[in-house]
Design a protein around this motif. Structure first.
Motif, PDB file in Angstrom:
ATOM      1  N   THR A 105     -30.277  39.206 102.390  1.00 58.83           N
ATOM      2  CA  THR A 105     -29.614  40.288 101.653  1.00 58.83           C
ATOM      3  C   THR A 105     -29.174  39.822 100.273  1.00 58.83           C
ATOM      4  OG1 THR A 105     -28.823  41.268 103.720  1.00 58.83           O
ATOM      5  CG2 THR A 105     -27.708  41.942 101.697  1.00 58.83           C
ATOM      6  N   ALA A 106     -28.663  38.599 100.192  1.00 61.68           N
ATOM      7  CA  ALA A 106     -28.247  38.024  98.904  1.00 61.68           C
ATOM      8  C   ALA A 106     -29.425  37.489  98.116  1.00 61.68           C
ATOM      9  CB  ALA A 106     -27.233  36.907  99.140  1.00 61.68           C
ATOM     10  N   GLN A 107     -30.627  37.522  98.698  1.00 60.24           N
ATOM     11  CA  GLN A 107     -31.879  37.080  98.079  1.00 60.24           C
ATOM     12  C   GLN A 107     -31.854  35.605  97.683  1.00 60.24           C
ATOM     13  OE1 GLN A 107     -33.078  39.772  94.943  1.00 60.24           O
ATOM     14  NE2 GLN A 107     -33.340  41.481  96.357  1.00 60.24           N
ATOM     15  N   ILE A 108     -31.276  34.782  98.546  1.00 58.65           N
ATOM     16  CA  ILE A 108     -31.239  33.346  98.269  1.00 58.65           C
ATOM     17  C   ILE A 108     -31.786  32.529  99.431  1.00 58.65           C
ATOM     18  CG2 ILE A 108     -29.367  33.422  96.579  1.00 58.65           C
ATOM     19  CD1 ILE A 108     -27.436  32.661  98.842  1.00 58.65           C
ATOM     20  N   TYR A 109     -32.391  33.176 100.430  1.00 56.15           N
ATOM     21  CA  TYR A 109     -32.910  32.419 101.562  1.00 56.15           C
ATOM     22  C   TYR A 109     -33.927  31.381 101.084  1.00 56.15           C
ATOM     23  CZ  TYR A 109     -35.045  31.206 106.027  1.00 56.15           C
ATOM     24  OH  TYR A 109     -35.511  30.505 107.110  1.00 56.15           O
ATOM     25  N   ASP A 110     -34.881  31.791 100.252  1.00 59.73           N
ATOM     26  CA  ASP A 110     -35.920  30.874  99.774  1.00 59.73           C
ATOM     27  C   ASP A 110     -35.321  29.748  98.940  1.00 59.73           C
ATOM     28  OD1 ASP A 110     -37.758  32.463 101.026  1.00 59.73           O
ATOM     29  OD2 ASP A 110     -38.394  33.512  99.221  1.00 59.73           O
ATOM     30  N   ALA A 111     -34.340  30.088  98.104  1.00 57.78           N
ATOM     31  CA  ALA A 111     -33.712  29.080  97.247  1.00 57.78           C
ATOM     32  C   ALA A 111     -32.947  28.057  98.073  1.00 57.78           C
ATOM     33  CB  ALA A 111     -32.786  29.749  96.231  1.00 57.78           C
ATOM     34  N   VAL A 112     -32.304  28.497  99.140  1.00 54.18           N
ATOM     35  CA  VAL A 112     -31.615  27.570 100.039  1.00 54.18           C
ATOM     36  C   VAL A 112     -32.637  26.719 100.798  1.00 54.18           C
ATOM     37  CG1 VAL A 112     -30.184  27.407 102.120  1.00 54.18           C
ATOM     38  CG2 VAL A 112     -29.534  28.966 100.278  1.00 54.18           C
ATOM     39  N   TYR A 113     -33.717  27.355 101.239  1.00 58.23           N
ATOM     40  CA  TYR A 113     -34.772  26.637 101.960  1.00 58.23           C
ATOM     41  C   TYR A 113     -35.337  25.498 101.106  1.00 58.23           C
ATOM     42  CZ  TYR A 113     -38.953  25.888 104.818  1.00 58.23           C
ATOM     43  OH  TYR A 113     -39.920  25.330 105.606  1.00 58.23           O
ATOM     44  N   ALA A 114     -35.452  25.732  99.786  1.00 63.86           N
ATOM     45  CA  ALA A 114     -35.998  24.706  98.889  1.00 63.86           C
ATOM     46  C   ALA A 114     -35.151  23.442  98.889  1.00 63.86           C
ATOM     47  CB  ALA A 114     -36.111  25.261  97.472  1.00 63.86           C
ATOM     48  N   SER A 115     -33.869  23.558  99.231  1.00 59.62           N
ATOM     49  CA  SER A 115     -32.999  22.376  99.214  1.00 59.62           C
ATOM     50  C   SER A 115     -33.152  21.521 100.464  1.00 59.62           C
ATOM     51  CB  SER A 115     -31.527  22.802  99.041  1.00 59.62           C
ATOM     52  OG  SER A 115     -31.035  23.475 100.185  1.00 59.62           O
ATOM     53  N   LEU A 120     -35.091  31.761  92.949  1.00 61.65           N
ATOM     54  CA  LEU A 120     -33.804  32.185  92.401  1.00 61.65           C
ATOM     55  C   LEU A 120     -33.833  33.653  91.999  1.00 61.65           C
ATOM     56  CD1 LEU A 120     -33.020  29.094  90.143  1.00 61.65           C
ATOM     57  CD2 LEU A 120     -32.106  29.599  92.412  1.00 61.65           C
ATOM     58  N   PRO A 121     -32.799  34.426  92.345  1.00 61.99           N
ATOM     59  CA  PRO A 121     -32.749  35.836  91.947  1.00 61.99           C
ATOM     60  C   PRO A 121     -32.453  35.979  90.457  1.00 61.99           C
ATOM     61  CG  PRO A 121     -30.755  35.231  93.153  1.00 61.99           C
ATOM     62  CD  PRO A 121     -31.668  34.048  93.219  1.00 61.99           C
ATOM     63  N   ILE A 122     -33.140  36.925  89.817  1.00 62.08           N
ATOM     64  CA  ILE A 122     -32.916  37.200  88.394  1.00 62.08           C
ATOM     65  C   ILE A 122     -31.855  38.274  88.228  1.00 62.08           C
ATOM     66  CG2 ILE A 122     -33.997  38.035  86.252  1.00 62.08           C
ATOM     67  CD1 ILE A 122     -36.649  36.901  87.351  1.00 62.08           C
ATOM     68  N   TRP A 123     -31.996  39.333  88.999  1.00 64.07           N
ATOM     69  CA  TRP A 123     -31.047  40.441  88.904  1.00 64.07           C
ATOM     70  C   TRP A 123     -29.852  40.173  89.809  1.00 64.07           C
ATOM     71  CZ3 TRP A 123     -28.754  43.931  92.145  1.00 64.07           C
ATOM     72  CH2 TRP A 123     -28.135  45.039  91.548  1.00 64.07           C
ATOM     73  N   GLY A 124     -28.659  40.616  89.388  1.00 67.66           N
ATOM     74  CA  GLY A 124     -27.467  40.479  90.211  1.00 67.66           C
ATOM     75  C   GLY A 124     -26.222  40.376  89.361  1.00 67.66           C
ATOM     76  N   SER A 144     -21.065  26.675  98.763  1.00 64.50           N
ATOM     77  CA  SER A 144     -20.306  25.971  97.721  1.00 64.50           C
ATOM     78  C   SER A 144     -20.902  24.586  97.487  1.00 64.50           C
ATOM     79  CB  SER A 144     -18.829  25.881  98.098  1.00 64.50           C
ATOM     80  OG  SER A 144     -18.641  25.065  99.252  1.00 64.50           O
ATOM     81  N   CYS A 145     -21.297  23.916  98.568  1.00 65.17           N
ATOM     82  CA  CYS A 145     -21.927  22.594  98.452  1.00 65.17           C
ATOM     83  C   CYS A 145     -23.314  22.720  97.829  1.00 65.17           C
ATOM     84  CB  CYS A 145     -21.994  21.947  99.829  1.00 65.17           C
ATOM     85  SG  CYS A 145     -22.596  20.250  99.829  1.00 65.17           S
ATOM     86  N   TRP A 146     -24.062  23.721  98.242  1.00 64.13           N
ATOM     87  CA  TRP A 146     -25.419  23.979  97.719  1.00 64.13           C
ATOM     88  C   TRP A 146     -25.381  24.232  96.220  1.00 64.13           C
ATOM     89  CZ3 TRP A 146     -27.281  29.190  96.467  1.00 64.13           C
ATOM     90  CH2 TRP A 146     -28.645  29.246  96.203  1.00 64.13           C
ATOM     91  N   LEU A 147     -24.409  25.009  95.766  1.00 63.82           N
ATOM     92  CA  LEU A 147     -24.283  25.280  94.332  1.00 63.82           C
ATOM     93  C   LEU A 147     -24.004  23.999  93.552  1.00 63.82           C
ATOM     94  CD1 LEU A 147     -22.159  28.572  94.460  1.00 63.82           C
ATOM     95  CD2 LEU A 147     -24.512  28.382  93.640  1.00 63.82           C
ATOM     96  N   CYS A 148     -23.159  23.136  94.109  1.00 71.31           N
ATOM     97  CA  CYS A 148     -22.786  21.900  93.413  1.00 71.31           C
ATOM     98  C   CYS A 148     -23.893  20.848  93.444  1.00 71.31           C
ATOM     99  CB  CYS A 148     -21.521  21.304  94.037  1.00 71.31           C
ATOM    100  SG  CYS A 148     -20.047  22.334  93.879  1.00 71.31           S
ATOM    101  N   ALA A 149     -24.649  20.803  94.538  1.00 74.92           N
ATOM    102  CA  ALA A 149     -25.627  19.731  94.721  1.00 74.92           C
ATOM    103  C   ALA A 149     -27.007  20.098  94.208  1.00 74.92           C
ATOM    104  CB  ALA A 149     -25.718  19.354  96.196  1.00 74.92           C
ATOM    105  N   PHE A 150     -27.406  21.359  94.354  1.00 73.49           N
ATOM    106  CA  PHE A 150     -28.798  21.723  94.107  1.00 73.49           C
ATOM    107  C   PHE A 150     -28.971  22.708  92.950  1.00 73.49           C
ATOM    108  CE2 PHE A 150     -32.864  23.846  95.157  1.00 73.49           C
ATOM    109  CZ  PHE A 150     -33.666  22.733  95.347  1.00 73.49           C
ATOM    110  N   ILE A 199     -26.299  37.499  93.246  1.00 73.08           N
ATOM    111  CA  ILE A 199     -25.789  36.852  92.038  1.00 73.08           C
ATOM    112  C   ILE A 199     -26.981  36.420  91.194  1.00 73.08           C
ATOM    113  CG2 ILE A 199     -24.371  34.990  91.106  1.00 73.08           C
ATOM    114  CD1 ILE A 199     -22.761  36.970  92.737  1.00 73.08           C
ATOM    115  N   SER A 200     -26.917  36.665  89.903  1.00 68.31           N
ATOM    116  CA  SER A 200     -28.011  36.321  88.994  1.00 68.31           C
ATOM    117  C   SER A 200     -27.995  34.823  88.712  1.00 68.31           C
ATOM    118  CB  SER A 200     -27.886  37.118  87.688  1.00 68.31           C
ATOM    119  OG  SER A 200     -28.896  36.747  86.781  1.00 68.31           O
ATOM    120  N   LEU A 201     -28.626  34.050  89.587  1.00 69.58           N
ATOM    121  CA  LEU A 201     -28.630  32.596  89.442  1.00 69.58           C
ATOM    122  C   LEU A 201     -29.668  32.110  88.441  1.00 69.58           C
ATOM    123  CD1 LEU A 201     -28.262  31.493  93.178  1.00 69.58           C
ATOM    124  CD2 LEU A 201     -26.499  31.478  91.406  1.00 69.58           C
TER     125      LEU A 201
END
Length: 599
Positions: A134-144, A189-193, A312-318, A345-347
């Motif tokens: 829903t937040a469109q970050i599953y793939d981005a988290v998977y990449a880590s 990474l999502p563009i819109w948000g 929060s850890c993912w944002l700081c580390a990856f 969120i537009s990351l």
């Protein structure tokens, strides 16, 4: 019970969030900043878009053949002048003898194995798949779940060809760059948000709610601050390892890869990275139940809190690593809590601004012995792998997002100094349209309520803009000029104009305006998305070719030996306590070929 209250310094008038407990433990103090999104943000004024264009593309006909059409990408806020001033780059500085590479290539911000992180990521991906989607970050988290390798010679060649003036990459056949769409396809990474901002909220926003008792910030954010207060040491910081070991109770199964030599003939058959196959998730263990109970996390908030602490850890580390090292940044808690509730969120905008800014700092450094620049450079490795085929690709397995295809230690191919520069600077091996929308016919797009989110994000990626990245009370800003590298989107390449305003920083209000323009939708603007083509690299005319020859051409190729010589190891110089460095000392042993006179 955790208590939150506000403190205003009498001398500085700075506002702080104070976290403490009823038991009288030592306080934890966080400096707060004004929000740009949320209940207590100032009202956004009416947006006047100076970059508005009714049509972002124009038809280009080829001579007398009116049936053969292509499209060119337009840009506002530029002088349409054909000025063949040489474009600056680190490679030009090296060739002129101003600087040279050191004996090692170390860049801060590279993603590395963190004990316990991969076990936690696997659990999160299995447990919170729906919310991450829903937040469109599953793939981005998977990449880590994976590390990303690089060949030092390829990275040097890339940095040599980067132009800080245009935020583009200079090859003998024209300009390329990392686009917002590249980060979406390659990194997930999502563009819109919503705007990404790292700030600690004030108490009234953190604990407040509206008349319907809807929290201004999800309650999970309070639990994150309570956990940080519980874990912080004497230096008021919490390391990644301490944060992970507190929240993730899964047994550790992964180890860091041992150091290896870069010279490899093929991808190793196995790596220390996870396989990508997710284990089955289980219910909460007794240890996990006690952890939640200790922080008084409500039963219906445990899944969301567990996800927010991970993010929060993912944002700081990856996503946005910090030069201070492997520590949790409390400023990420608000954004992590929003994403854990399913908010987009537009990351991509913030990450690309960070990448551009980091590459520009490297391009203008006075020394290259140790590069003290921190940004998520693993996305650059993924981009190089996809556009220049610098890595071995997996023949089978999960391929989303694309950077995963090239992951793992030993994933990068070996290139010596000479071959790396030939591969990168020549541009002959570029996969120009490797990420563009795969359309068999030209697609006529109108930015309205009927556009799909994919098309809208693609449209955002082809528009000239300024990319903002909030840094406390100001913004880092980087120009984004896709018309300069429009062949990557399948467009016919025209001579780019000269920017009227080269903006690199902005106030909070101005930075917010840039972000609103970047993510603007339903503008009624039009564009034509070209169909996929195999000859995009040659989609330019003789006028562009003549201009490029004057501006850059084969400059780096013609001085290949000077660049190769500058990449050879040199003796380390002890500069401790020296305010100035004698150029004769720094240039000791520098070949005479580096003293080339260039325009």
């Amino acid at each position: 019970m955790t208590i939150f209250r506000q403190y205003i310094s009498p001398s500085t008038r700075l506002r702080h969030l104070i976290v403490e407990t009823e038991e009288g433990e030592e306080q934890t103090r966080f400096l707060t900043h004004a929000p740009l999104v949320g209940r207590y943000a100032n009202q956004w004024p009416f947006l006047k878009n100076p970059f508005y264009m009714a049509n972002w593309t124009s038809v280009h006909t080829h001579g007398s053949n009116n049936l053969l059409k292509s499209w060119s990408l337009q840009a506002p806020d530029h002088h349409h002048a054909n000025i063949a001033t040489p474009l600056p780059s680190l490679g030009r500085r090296i060739i002129q003898g101003e600087i040279r590479w050191g004996s090692t290539m170390t860049v801060e911000g590279e993603y590395r194995h963190i004990p316990g992180y991969w076990e936690w990521t696997e659990d999160i991906l299995g447990r919170s798949q729906e919310v991450l989607g829903t937040a469109q970050i599953y793939d981005a988290v998977y990449a880590s779940l994976f590390t990303y390798d690089r060949n030092s010679n390829i990275l040097q060649a890339f940095c040599e060809a980067w132009c800080p003036k245009t935020n583009t990459f200079l090859t003998s056949v024209g300009e390329l760059s990392i686009s917002l769409w590249d980060l979406h396809v390659i990194g997930g990474l999502p563009i819109w948000g919503s705007l990404y901002e790292e700030i600690v909220p004030e108490v009234k926003e953190l604990v407040g709610s509206d008349e319907k008792r809807t929290k201004y910030i999800p309650r999970t954010c309070e639990y994150l601050f309570a956990a940080f207060h519980h874990l912080r040491g004497a230096n008021q910081e919490v390391s990644f390892s301490k944060w992970i070991s507190f929240w993730c109770k899964k047994p550790q199964r992964y180890e860091a890869a041992p150091p290896r030599e870069e010279k490899k003939s093929a991808r190793p058959k196995s790596t220390h990275n996870p396989s990508g196959v997710l284990p089955d998730t289980t219910g909460w263990s007794r240890v996990e139940e006690r952890m939640f109970s200790g922080l008084r996390v409500k039963v219906d908030k445990r899944d969301e809190t567990y996800l927010a602490t991970f993010l929060s850890c993912w944002l700081c580390a990856f996503i946005l690593p910090n030069k201070k090292g492997e520590f949790i940044r409390p400023g990420t808690f608000k954004m992590a809590s929003f994403m854990a509730s399913g908010r987009k969120i537009s990351l991509a905008i913030s990450v690309l601004a960070s990448i551009y800014n980091g590459l520009n700092k490297i391009s203008t450094l006075s020394q290259l012995n140790q590069i003290k620049v921190c940004f998520p450079i693993h996305y650059v490795y993924g981009w190089l792998a996809h556009y220049f085929r610098t890595h071995y690709a997996f023949s089978n397995g999960p391929f989303i997002p694309t950077m995963v295809v090239y992951s793992g230690e030993g994933g990068s191919k070996y290139f010596d100094s000479d071959d790396a520069r030939k591969r990168i600077h020549g541009g002959e091996n570029v996969a120009w349209t490797s990420t563009m929308l795969d359309k068999m016919y030209p697609h006529f797009y109108v930015d309205n309520n009927h556009a799909s989110e994919e098309d809208s994000s693609y449209f955002m990626s082809i528009r000239f803009n300024y990319l903002p990245l909030r840094c406390r009370d100001s913004f880092i800003v980087e120009p984004y000029s896709p018309h300069r590298f429009s062949r990557q989107f399948g467009f016919y390449q025209n001579i780019p104009g000269i920017m009227k305003n080269d903006i690199r920083s902005a106030s909070l209000d101005k930075g917010l305006t840039f972000w609103r323009i970047c993510t603007m939708s339903r503008s009624a603007s039009r564009a034509t998305f070209p169909s996929i083509t195999l000859n995009a690299g040659k989609s330019f005319g003789s006028d562009y070719q003549a201009w490029w020859k004057k501006t850059h051409g084969k400059f780096l190729d013609d001085h290949l030996q000077a660049l190769v010589d500058a990449a050879r190891p040199i003796p380390l110089v002890d500069l401790e306590g020296s305010a100035e460095v004698n150029n004769e000392v720094l240039n000791a042993g520098m070949p005479s070929s580096l003293g080339v006179k260039v325009p």
